[in-house]
Design an enzyme around this catalytic site. Structure first.
Site, PDB file in Angstrom:
ATOM      1  N   CYS B  87      39.169   0.986 -16.463  1.00 56.77           N
ATOM      2  CA  CYS B  87      38.557   0.409 -17.668  1.00 56.77           C
ATOM      3  C   CYS B  87      37.593   1.400 -18.320  1.00 56.77           C
ATOM      4  CB  CYS B  87      37.898  -0.925 -17.327  1.00 56.77           C
ATOM      5  SG  CYS B  87      37.564  -1.932 -18.787  1.00 56.77           S
ATOM      6  N   HIS B 205      41.784  -4.249 -13.970  1.00 62.09           N
ATOM      7  CA  HIS B 205      40.868  -4.088 -12.833  1.00 62.09           C
ATOM      8  C   HIS B 205      41.499  -4.527 -11.506  1.00 62.09           C
ATOM      9  CE1 HIS B 205      37.056  -3.459 -15.116  1.00 62.09           C
ATOM     10  NE2 HIS B 205      37.712  -4.101 -16.074  1.00 62.09           N
ATOM     11  N   GLU B 207      40.251  -4.084  -8.660  1.00 60.15           N
ATOM     12  CA  GLU B 207      39.165  -4.539  -7.769  1.00 60.15           C
ATOM     13  C   GLU B 207      38.813  -6.005  -7.985  1.00 60.15           C
ATOM     14  OE1 GLU B 207      38.747  -2.778 -10.432  1.00 60.15           O
ATOM     15  OE2 GLU B 207      36.860  -3.261 -11.443  1.00 60.15           O
TER      16      GLU B 207
END
Lengths: 83, 237
Positions: B87, B205, B207
């Site tokens: 990002c 993302h 994560e």
């Protein structure tokens, strides 16, 4: 000498300008006719101490190349006057 | 695999990435403030996390790309070690010119925060080596400037070179392309790598889709394991 310098940074031709399109749409809603394209950029102004106007312009050009403008998507114009 | 995460003022996914990597790969992760000039741990993988470095002022990632730590990041990448930008980290990678292109404002003009589905377009790099080519995975997106842009001729070269790693896709049919890009990204591009395959930038993302209790899904866990596998097996080649 102190100079007042201005860098006008605008999106390059061919680069999508979502902000410009949004502004264009609203201007059209407000009734403004004949708008073909609106592009939105930014102005960076500064006071700068330099030996001459040329030296000040050169310094601002370097700033544009190093940080202020991304040459892939933006172009810039510089103007300098005595403060 | 030793990992370091760079923290910029305004990074907000730094701890998420640290936790996702440390929990998945059972390893410690060094956090490095952007004003440092070197990494203490000599990492194998450096991650530039998501967030809003320097408030996204000027252009997303522009100021972060000129931080003191970036010289060490460039050296790390030039040595062929792994560099991942997620990002805002992807935006930093394009601003440093370590990856080509730029991320422009979404065509929706809005910030988009939702699940996104992306297809793994190629596995000939260090990051998706352990994933399946053509599989669709779910990693969330959260960005305002996620429209990947590159002038037409360069975009064609990037495509020909097989450097588009992730493309937005339909989760049901697996079809990928611009029509599935929530942000208007050219050719539906969600992630790209450099020529050597040791630098990857992606907007979604992983994560945020690593531990199940976050409810962002768990597809991201396989991504971290894939990097560890790519690192172990490809580095040995």
């Amino acid at each position: 000498m102190i100079f007042h310098a201005e860098a006008i940074i605008t999106p390059r031709e061919g680069v999508l300008d979502t902000q410009g399109k949004a502004v264009e749409k609203t201007l059209t809603h407000l009734g403004y006719k004949g708008l073909e394209e609106v592009r939105v950029g930014r102005i960076v102004t500064m006071r700068i101490d330099a030996e001459s106007g040329d030296a000040a312009a050169e310094a601002v050009k370097n700033m544009c190349q190093d940080l202020l403008a991304n040459d892939l998507i933006e172009t810039y114009k510089i103007s300098v006057r005595e403060a | 695999m030793k990992t370091a995460v760079v923290v910029f003022p305004g990074s907000n996914c730094d701890r998420d990435v640290q936790r996702a990597v440390s929990e998945t790969l059972k390893t410690s992760v060094e956090m490095v403030w952007h004003e440092e000039t070197k990494f203490a741990s000599e990492p194998d993988l450096v991650i530039l996390p998501g967030g809003f470095s320097y408030g996204d002022y000027l252009r997303s990632g522009a100021m972060a790309a000129r931080s003191p730590i970036i010289a060490a990041v460039k050296e790390h990448a030039a040595a062929g070690k792994l560099l991942l930008g997620i990002c805002n980290g992807f935006q930093v990678l394009t601003e440093t010119k370590l990856l080509p292109g730029a991320l422009l404002t979404n065509t929706t003009t809005t910030f988009i925060c939702k699940r996104s589905y992306i297809r793994v377009e190629q596995t000939d790099n260090f990051f998706t080596y352990g994933l399946k080519k053509g599989e669709v995975v779910q990693y969330p997106i959260a960005h305002h400037e996620g429209l990947y842009f590159l002038p037409p001729a360069e975009l064609e070269e990037l495509e020909k070179a097989g450097r588009v790693v992730f493309r937005y896709a339909d989760p049901n049919t697996g079809e990928a392309g611009a029509q599935y890009a929530p942000n208007g990204s050219l050719n539906g591009i969600a992630g790209i790598c450099n020529e050597k395959g040791n630098i990857l930038g992606l907007m979604p993302h992983p994560e945020r889709a690593t531990v199940s209790h976050l409810n962002g899904g768990t597809d991201g866990a396989a991504f971290w394991l894939s990097i560890a596998r790519g690192f172990a097996e490809r580095s040995a080649c």
